[in-house]
Design a protein around this motif. Structure first.
Motif, mmCIF file in Angstrom:
data_model
loop_
_atom_site.group_PDB
_atom_site.id
_atom_site.type_symbol
_atom_site.label_atom_id
_atom_site.label_comp_id
_atom_site.label_asym_id
_atom_site.label_seq_id
_atom_site.Cartn_x
_atom_site.Cartn_y
_atom_site.Cartn_z
ATOM 1 N N ASP A 1 0.840 -1.200 0.000
ATOM 2 C CA ASP A 1 0.000 0.000 0.000
ATOM 3 C C ASP A 1 0.877 1.254 0.000
ATOM 4 N N GLY A 2 1.979 1.207 0.775
ATOM 5 C CA GLY A 2 2.888 2.347 0.817
ATOM 6 C C GLY A 2 3.621 2.564 -0.489
ATOM 7 N N ILE A 3 3.838 1.506 -1.255
ATOM 8 C CA ILE A 3 4.481 1.619 -2.563
ATOM 9 C C ILE A 3 3.490 2.094 -3.630
ATOM 10 N N ASP A 4 2.267 1.581 -3.550
ATOM 11 C CA ASP A 4 1.275 1.872 -4.583
ATOM 12 C C ASP A 4 0.622 3.244 -4.426
ATOM 13 N N ASN A 5 0.598 3.786 -3.208
ATOM 14 C CA ASN A 5 -0.158 5.005 -2.935
ATOM 15 C C ASN A 5 0.689 6.050 -2.211
ATOM 16 N N PRO A 6 0.388 7.340 -2.408
ATOM 17 C CA PRO A 6 1.168 8.417 -1.788
ATOM 18 C C PRO A 6 0.846 8.571 -0.298
ATOM 19 N N ARG A 7 1.378 7.659 0.508
ATOM 20 C CA ARG A 7 1.109 7.671 1.948
ATOM 21 C C ARG A 7 2.257 8.344 2.701
ATOM 22 N N GLY A 8 1.934 9.070 3.741
ATOM 23 C CA GLY A 8 2.955 9.625 4.623
ATOM 24 C C GLY A 8 3.940 10.501 3.876
ATOM 25 N N ILE A 9 5.235 10.380 4.231
ATOM 26 C CA ILE A 9 6.256 11.191 3.571
ATOM 27 C C ILE A 9 6.840 10.485 2.347
ATOM 28 N N GLN A 10 6.317 9.331 2.009
ATOM 29 C CA GLN A 10 6.618 8.618 0.760
ATOM 30 C C GLN A 10 8.107 8.301 0.586
ATOM 31 N N THR A 11 8.754 7.901 1.662
ATOM 32 C CA THR A 11 10.175 7.556 1.583
ATOM 33 C C THR A 11 10.423 6.464 0.535
ATOM 34 N N ALA A 12 9.616 5.409 0.581
ATOM 35 C CA ALA A 12 9.809 4.285 -0.332
ATOM 36 C C ALA A 12 9.594 4.710 -1.783
ATOM 37 N N ARG A 13 8.564 5.487 -2.033
ATOM 38 C CA ARG A 13 8.258 5.905 -3.407
ATOM 39 C C ARG A 13 9.339 6.836 -3.961
ATOM 40 N N VAL A 14 9.892 7.711 -3.106
ATOM 41 C CA VAL A 14 10.987 8.585 -3.539
ATOM 42 C C VAL A 14 12.215 7.757 -3.902
ATOM 43 N N LEU A 15 12.511 6.739 -3.080
ATOM 44 C CA LEU A 15 13.631 5.852 -3.393
ATOM 45 C C LEU A 15 13.426 5.159 -4.730
ATOM 46 N N LEU A 16 12.207 4.662 -4.960
ATOM 47 C CA LEU A 16 11.926 3.980 -6.225
ATOM 48 C C LEU A 16 12.048 4.942 -7.406
ATOM 49 N N ASP A 17 11.576 6.182 -7.251
ATOM 50 C CA ASP A 17 11.719 7.173 -8.318
ATOM 51 C C ASP A 17 13.191 7.424 -8.628
ATOM 52 N N ASN A 18 14.014 7.477 -7.561
ATOM 53 C CA ASN A 18 15.443 7.709 -7.764
ATOM 54 C C ASN A 18 16.126 6.524 -8.451
ATOM 55 N N VAL A 19 15.641 5.319 -8.148
ATOM 56 C CA VAL A 19 16.159 4.139 -8.830
ATOM 57 C C VAL A 19 15.780 4.187 -10.308
ATOM 58 N N ASN A 20 14.516 4.524 -10.581
ATOM 59 C CA ASN A 20 14.042 4.555 -11.966
ATOM 60 C C ASN A 20 14.734 5.635 -12.791
ATOM 61 N N SER A 21 15.197 6.692 -12.130
ATOM 62 C CA SER A 21 15.901 7.763 -12.849
ATOM 63 C C SER A 21 17.418 7.562 -12.841
ATOM 64 N N ASP A 22 17.868 6.407 -12.337
ATOM 65 C CA ASP A 22 19.287 6.051 -12.272
ATOM 66 C C ASP A 22 20.101 6.957 -11.345
ATOM 67 N N PHE A 23 19.409 7.644 -10.438
ATOM 68 C CA PHE A 23 20.110 8.485 -9.459
ATOM 69 C C PHE A 23 20.617 7.645 -8.289
ATOM 70 N N VAL A 24 19.882 6.569 -7.980
ATOM 71 C CA VAL A 24 20.261 5.641 -6.905
ATOM 72 C C VAL A 24 20.329 4.239 -7.493
ATOM 73 N N ALA A 25 21.333 3.477 -7.066
ATOM 74 C CA ALA A 25 21.482 2.113 -7.567
ATOM 75 C C ALA A 25 20.338 1.233 -7.060
ATOM 76 N N GLY A 26 19.791 0.429 -7.940
ATOM 77 C CA GLY A 26 18.725 -0.487 -7.547
ATOM 78 C C GLY A 26 19.284 -1.781 -7.004
ATOM 79 N N ASP A 27 20.144 -1.672 -5.988
ATOM 80 C CA ASP A 27 20.817 -2.849 -5.445
ATOM 81 C C ASP A 27 20.039 -3.438 -4.271
ATOM 82 N N GLU A 28 20.632 -4.427 -3.650
ATOM 83 C CA GLU A 28 19.957 -5.141 -2.559
ATOM 84 C C GLU A 28 19.644 -4.214 -1.379
ATOM 85 N N ILE A 29 20.579 -3.330 -1.033
ATOM 86 C CA ILE A 29 20.356 -2.417 0.093
ATOM 87 C C ILE A 29 19.177 -1.502 -0.183
ATOM 88 N N THR A 30 19.121 -0.953 -1.398
ATOM 89 C CA THR A 30 17.998 -0.079 -1.757
ATOM 90 C C THR A 30 16.685 -0.840 -1.725
#
Length: 251
Positions: A185-214
Motif C-alpha cells: 500500500d505504501g508503494i502503490d499510494n502516496p502515503r505519509g512522507i513517501q520515503t519508499a516511493r521517492v527511493l523507487l523514483d530515484n532508482v528509476n531515474s538512475d540516481f540511486v542504484a537499484g541494489d539489494e540495500i535499496t
C-alpha cells in the motif's frame, strides 16, 4: 478510536463532551498519524469521534475496520458540535497512558489505558466501576530486568530460529503476510512522507542504484509510510511498535 468505541459500548445517548489526558508520546502520535478508513485525516478528536460512531471495540487495533465515508462525515459533525479537549500528563511514568472522560446526554464514562493500546484497564459509568485492572508501575508486562540479556542476543536469537520447532514460527508467517500487504500500500499510494516511493523514483531515474540495500530500504520503509499516512491496512507489531514491525519484518 478504541476509547471512543468502548465509550459507545458502555455509555448510551448522544455525545456531548470528550476530555482526554495522555502522556506526551500518545498525544503527539495521535495528532500526527493518519486515521485508517478516513482518507488520511488526523487528530485525536476525529479518531475518538469515528470510534464512537462506528468503531468495533472487540476488534481492538483494527477498531475502525467497519468505518465507511458516511461514518467519517458524522464524526466530523460531532467534532464541530461537541466539546473536545486534550492535554498532556507525563507524571505517570508510563509509555502508554490515556484517560478519557466521555459525556453523553444520558451518562458519563471514564476510560483509562495504561501500558497497552488495545484494552482499557479501567472503565466506570456514572461512577460505577465496570473494570479495574490497573497495576502498579513496577508491575509492567515485560520489565527490563526479567530478560536474560546473556541469552537475548543476536547470536542467541539466530540460534533459536535455526533450532526451534517450526510451529513456533507460524506467527511470523502471519506477520509477513500482514506487513507485506501494508508495505505494498505504501508503494502503490502516496502515503505519509513517501520515503519508499521517492527511493523507487530515484532508482528509476538512475540516481540511486537499484541494489539489494535499496531494495531492503524500499520495503522496510514502505510499511511505515503507509501506516503513518493513514493506511486502511493493519501492521503486525514488533516490541510494541507497528512501525518497527513493518521495518523488521519487511527488511
Amino acid at each position: 478510536a478504541v476509547g471512543g468505541a468502548f465509550a459507545r459500548k458502555y455509555a448510551t445517548g448522544n455525545l456531548k463532551r470528550v476530555t482526554m489526558v495522555g502522556n506526551g508520546l500518545m498525544v503527539a502520535g495521535v495528532q500526527a498519524v493518519g486515521i485508517p478508513n478516513t482518507g488520511g485525516k488526523t487528530g485525536a478528536f476525529l479518531a475518538t469521534a469515528v470510534g464512537f460512531v462506528n468503531g468495533d471495540p472487540e476488534a481492538r487495533k483494527e477498531v475502525l475496520h467497519n468505518v465507511k465515508p458516511n461514518d467519517v462525515a458524522v464524526a466530523e459533525e460531532l467534532v464541530k458540535n461537541c466539546e473536545f479537549d486534550i492535554d498532556i500528563d507525563n507524571s505517570t511514568g508510563r509509555q502508554v497512558y490515556l484517560k478519557m472522560v466521555v459525556e453523553t446526554d444520558e451518562q458519563v464514562a471514564t476510560i483509562i489505558f495504561e501500558d497497552e493500546h488495545t484494552d482499557p484497564v479501567y472503565v466506570d459509568v456514572d461512577g460505577k466501576v465496570i473494570r479495574d485492572e490497573r497495576k502498579p508501575l513496577e508491575k509492567l508486562p515485560i520489565p527490563f530486568d526479567s530478560v536474560d540479556w546473556d541469552v537475548f542476543t543476536l547470536e542467541g536469537i539466530y540460534e533459536w530460529c535455526k533450532t526451534c520447532d517450526i510451529n513456533e514460527l507460524e506467527r511470523a508467517k502471519e506477520g509477513i503476510a500482514v506487513n507485506r500487504r501494508l508495505a505494498q500500500d505504501g508503494i502503490d499510494n502516496p502515503r505519509g512522507i513517501q520515503t519508499a516511493r521517492v527511493l523507487l523514483d530515484n532508482v528509476n531515474s538512475d540516481f540511486v542504484a537499484g541494489d539489494e540495500i535499496t531494495h531492503i530500504l524500499v520495503w522496510a520503509t514502505a510499511g511505515a509510510d503507509a501506516r503513518m499516512g493513514g493506511s486502511d491496512f493493519p501492521a503486525m507489531v514488533s516490541t510494541g511498535s507497528g512501525n518497527q514491525g513493518a521495518m523488521v519484518i519487511m527488511g
